[in-house]
Design a protein around this motif. Sequence first.
Motif, PDB file in Angstrom:
ATOM      1  N   UNK A   1       0.847  -1.197   0.000  1.00  0.00           N
ATOM      2  CA  UNK A   1       0.000   0.000   0.000  1.00  0.00           C
ATOM      3  C   UNK A   1       0.883   1.248   0.000  1.00  0.00           C
ATOM      4  N   UNK A   2       1.989   1.183   0.744  1.00  0.00           N
ATOM      5  CA  UNK A   2       2.938   2.298   0.805  1.00  0.00           C
ATOM      6  C   UNK A   2       3.633   2.503  -0.545  1.00  0.00           C
ATOM      7  N   UNK A   3       3.985   1.390  -1.192  1.00  0.00           N
ATOM      8  CA  UNK A   3       4.610   1.475  -2.525  1.00  0.00           C
ATOM      9  C   UNK A   3       3.651   2.156  -3.508  1.00  0.00           C
ATOM     10  N   UNK A   4       2.390   1.701  -3.515  1.00  0.00           N
ATOM     11  CA  UNK A   4       1.399   2.280  -4.436  1.00  0.00           C
ATOM     12  C   UNK A   4       1.164   3.756  -4.130  1.00  0.00           C
ATOM     13  N   UNK A   5       1.153   4.118  -2.842  1.00  0.00           N
ATOM     14  CA  UNK A   5       0.976   5.519  -2.456  1.00  0.00           C
ATOM     15  C   UNK A   5       2.139   6.367  -2.966  1.00  0.00           C
ATOM     16  N   UNK A   6       3.333   5.785  -2.914  1.00  0.00           N
ATOM     17  CA  UNK A   6       4.516   6.478  -3.435  1.00  0.00           C
ATOM     18  C   UNK A   6       4.411   6.721  -4.934  1.00  0.00           C
ATOM     19  N   UNK A   7       3.873   5.733  -5.662  1.00  0.00           N
ATOM     20  CA  UNK A   7       3.701   5.860  -7.112  1.00  0.00           C
ATOM     21  C   UNK A   7       2.706   6.984  -7.421  1.00  0.00           C
ATOM     22  N   UNK A   8       1.612   7.043  -6.641  1.00  0.00           N
ATOM     23  CA  UNK A   8       0.618   8.106  -6.834  1.00  0.00           C
ATOM     24  C   UNK A   8       1.248   9.477  -6.603  1.00  0.00           C
ATOM     25  N   UNK A   9       1.998   9.620  -5.490  1.00  0.00           N
ATOM     26  CA  UNK A   9       2.625  10.901  -5.157  1.00  0.00           C
ATOM     27  C   UNK A   9       3.652  11.307  -6.212  1.00  0.00           C
ATOM     28  N   UNK A  10       4.482  10.350  -6.611  1.00  0.00           N
ATOM     29  CA  UNK A  10       5.515  10.641  -7.601  1.00  0.00           C
ATOM     30  C   UNK A  10       4.879  10.999  -8.947  1.00  0.00           C
ATOM     31  N   UNK A  11       3.796  10.281  -9.294  1.00  0.00           N
ATOM     32  CA  UNK A  11       3.116  10.561 -10.562  1.00  0.00           C
ATOM     33  C   UNK A  11       2.491  11.948 -10.575  1.00  0.00           C
ATOM     34  N   UNK A  12       1.869  12.343  -9.458  1.00  0.00           N
ATOM     35  CA  UNK A  12       1.242  13.662  -9.378  1.00  0.00           C
ATOM     36  C   UNK A  12       2.281  14.773  -9.469  1.00  0.00           C
ATOM     37  N   UNK A  13       3.388  14.606  -8.747  1.00  0.00           N
ATOM     38  CA  UNK A  13       4.453  15.615  -8.786  1.00  0.00           C
ATOM     39  C   UNK A  13       5.127  15.670 -10.156  1.00  0.00           C
ATOM     40  N   UNK A  14       5.204  14.516 -10.819  1.00  0.00           N
ATOM     41  CA  UNK A  14       5.793  14.485 -12.162  1.00  0.00           C
ATOM     42  C   UNK A  14       4.926  15.278 -13.142  1.00  0.00           C
ATOM     43  N   UNK A  15       3.594  15.067 -13.054  1.00  0.00           N
ATOM     44  CA  UNK A  15       2.693  15.784 -13.944  1.00  0.00           C
ATOM     45  C   UNK A  15       2.748  17.295 -13.709  1.00  0.00           C
ATOM     46  N   UNK A  16       2.987  17.690 -12.457  1.00  0.00           N
ATOM     47  CA  UNK A  16       2.999  19.110 -12.129  1.00  0.00           C
ATOM     48  C   UNK A  16       4.346  19.768 -12.453  1.00  0.00           C
ATOM     49  N   UNK A  17       5.462  19.058 -12.100  1.00  0.00           N
ATOM     50  CA  UNK A  17       6.780  19.680 -12.227  1.00  0.00           C
ATOM     51  C   UNK A  17       7.687  19.031 -13.278  1.00  0.00           C
ATOM     52  N   UNK A  18       7.315  17.814 -13.739  1.00  0.00           N
ATOM     53  CA  UNK A  18       8.145  17.137 -14.728  1.00  0.00           C
ATOM     54  C   UNK A  18       9.426  16.550 -14.148  1.00  0.00           C
ATOM     55  N   UNK A  19       9.440  16.245 -12.835  1.00  0.00           N
ATOM     56  CA  UNK A  19      10.640  15.687 -12.188  1.00  0.00           C
ATOM     57  C   UNK A  19      10.721  14.179 -12.440  1.00  0.00           C
ATOM     58  N   UNK A  20      11.476  13.772 -13.433  1.00  0.00           N
ATOM     59  CA  UNK A  20      11.564  12.340 -13.763  1.00  0.00           C
ATOM     60  C   UNK A  20      12.372  11.556 -12.734  1.00  0.00           C
ATOM     61  N   UNK A  21      13.220  12.272 -11.987  1.00  0.00           N
ATOM     62  CA  UNK A  21      14.054  11.592 -10.980  1.00  0.00           C
ATOM     63  C   UNK A  21      13.292  11.267  -9.696  1.00  0.00           C
ATOM     64  N   UNK A  22      12.075  11.819  -9.550  1.00  0.00           N
ATOM     65  CA  UNK A  22      11.329  11.649  -8.316  1.00  0.00           C
ATOM     66  C   UNK A  22      10.830  10.216  -8.147  1.00  0.00           C
ATOM     67  N   UNK A  23      10.435   9.589  -9.245  1.00  0.00           N
ATOM     68  CA  UNK A  23       9.911   8.219  -9.184  1.00  0.00           C
ATOM     69  C   UNK A  23      10.927   7.237  -8.586  1.00  0.00           C
ATOM     70  N   UNK A  24      12.171   7.179  -9.095  1.00  0.00           N
ATOM     71  CA  UNK A  24      13.137   6.259  -8.485  1.00  0.00           C
ATOM     72  C   UNK A  24      13.516   6.654  -7.065  1.00  0.00           C
ATOM     73  N   UNK A  25      13.535   7.959  -6.762  1.00  0.00           N
ATOM     74  CA  UNK A  25      13.889   8.403  -5.413  1.00  0.00           C
ATOM     75  C   UNK A  25      12.850   7.940  -4.401  1.00  0.00           C
ATOM     76  N   UNK A  26      11.569   8.140  -4.737  1.00  0.00           N
ATOM     77  CA  UNK A  26      10.490   7.704  -3.852  1.00  0.00           C
ATOM     78  C   UNK A  26      10.502   6.181  -3.694  1.00  0.00           C
ATOM     79  N   UNK A  27      10.731   5.460  -4.799  1.00  0.00           N
ATOM     80  CA  UNK A  27      10.779   3.994  -4.752  1.00  0.00           C
ATOM     81  C   UNK A  27      11.882   3.509  -3.825  1.00  0.00           C
ATOM     82  N   UNK A  28      13.055   4.137  -3.904  1.00  0.00           N
ATOM     83  CA  UNK A  28      14.196   3.749  -3.073  1.00  0.00           C
ATOM     84  C   UNK A  28      13.902   4.023  -1.600  1.00  0.00           C
ATOM     85  N   UNK A  29      13.318   5.178  -1.309  1.00  0.00           N
ATOM     86  CA  UNK A  29      12.997   5.534   0.073  1.00  0.00           C
ATOM     87  C   UNK A  29      11.974   4.560   0.666  1.00  0.00           C
TER      88      UNK A  29
END
Length: 320
Positions: free
Chosen positions: A179-207
Amino acid sequence: MNHAHGPACSHGHAHHEHGHGHGHHHHHGPASYDRAFAIGICLNIVFVVIEAFYGWRSDSLALLADAGHNLSDVAGLILAWGAALAGRLRPTHVRTYGWQRASILAALANAVLLLVAMGALALEAVQRFSAPEPVAGWTVIVVAAIGVVVNGITAALFMAGSKDDLNIRGAFLHMAGDALVSLGVVAAGALYLKFGWVWLDPLVSLAIAVVIVLGTWGLFRQSLHLAFDGVPESIDLIEVHAWLRSQPGVSSVHDLHVWALGTSDVALTVHLVMPAGHPGDAFFKTLAHDLEHHFRIQHPTIQIEIDGLDDGCTPPARLS
């Protein structure tokens, strides 16, 4: 000599009196978790199908990979459920304790499965830092949000039992982690759509992987400890030894062993030296009741000795 013990115990001594189940209440995993396992498995199978379909439709490797990971959740739940069912099988003449240990082995397997999955997730995250990939838009966010709901509901079904049963705790941690992993994907996806930060997805996954590994390590350590007949962490062997020694008529205590039959049942065997001789059945009834009440030990086997026999059993270092 006299033995007070649960119905699963057997002894090779002659001329002994046996008291069966005095003051015992056996806890073999609540049957109500059958429904929780059934609901959790069905929900996760449906989610795997949905995630794999939309991963294929959106050409998203991330969703396809997560569908494979969620398939391991189904395997983990089936493993834990199978162990819970096995633990309720009656003892036989060849398996005098039944299959209760299956719950310990399932908890250990679930911990290993989760650690391996998080290791793979961390490796993928590290590799993506060098070549970040764009998140597949709203499709990934919506599907991941469904994953939060599915895994969250499943984890909630096991939350209450996770405090007392290591096998149920394994199922709970597995689902809560996802559930935490999926929540991270949602957060990273939303921030990516807003700011275009492609590095956020792997960072959130690692954390997330690090957080889950830290949470799972305790389950792995405890289940491995119990698999090798370690004293359950909730029990202080020195305190049990002192309590037994303080019982009226007991001059010394030896051959004390405490171990887990399964993830919710604990057994004890001990020799009590009582120079005055047989203490009577009431002594064993009270002792069995108090052992369960004070230490949650449900299966005691007590041997009474007048002079103290040396069975050649080496006592633990701190009790010798």
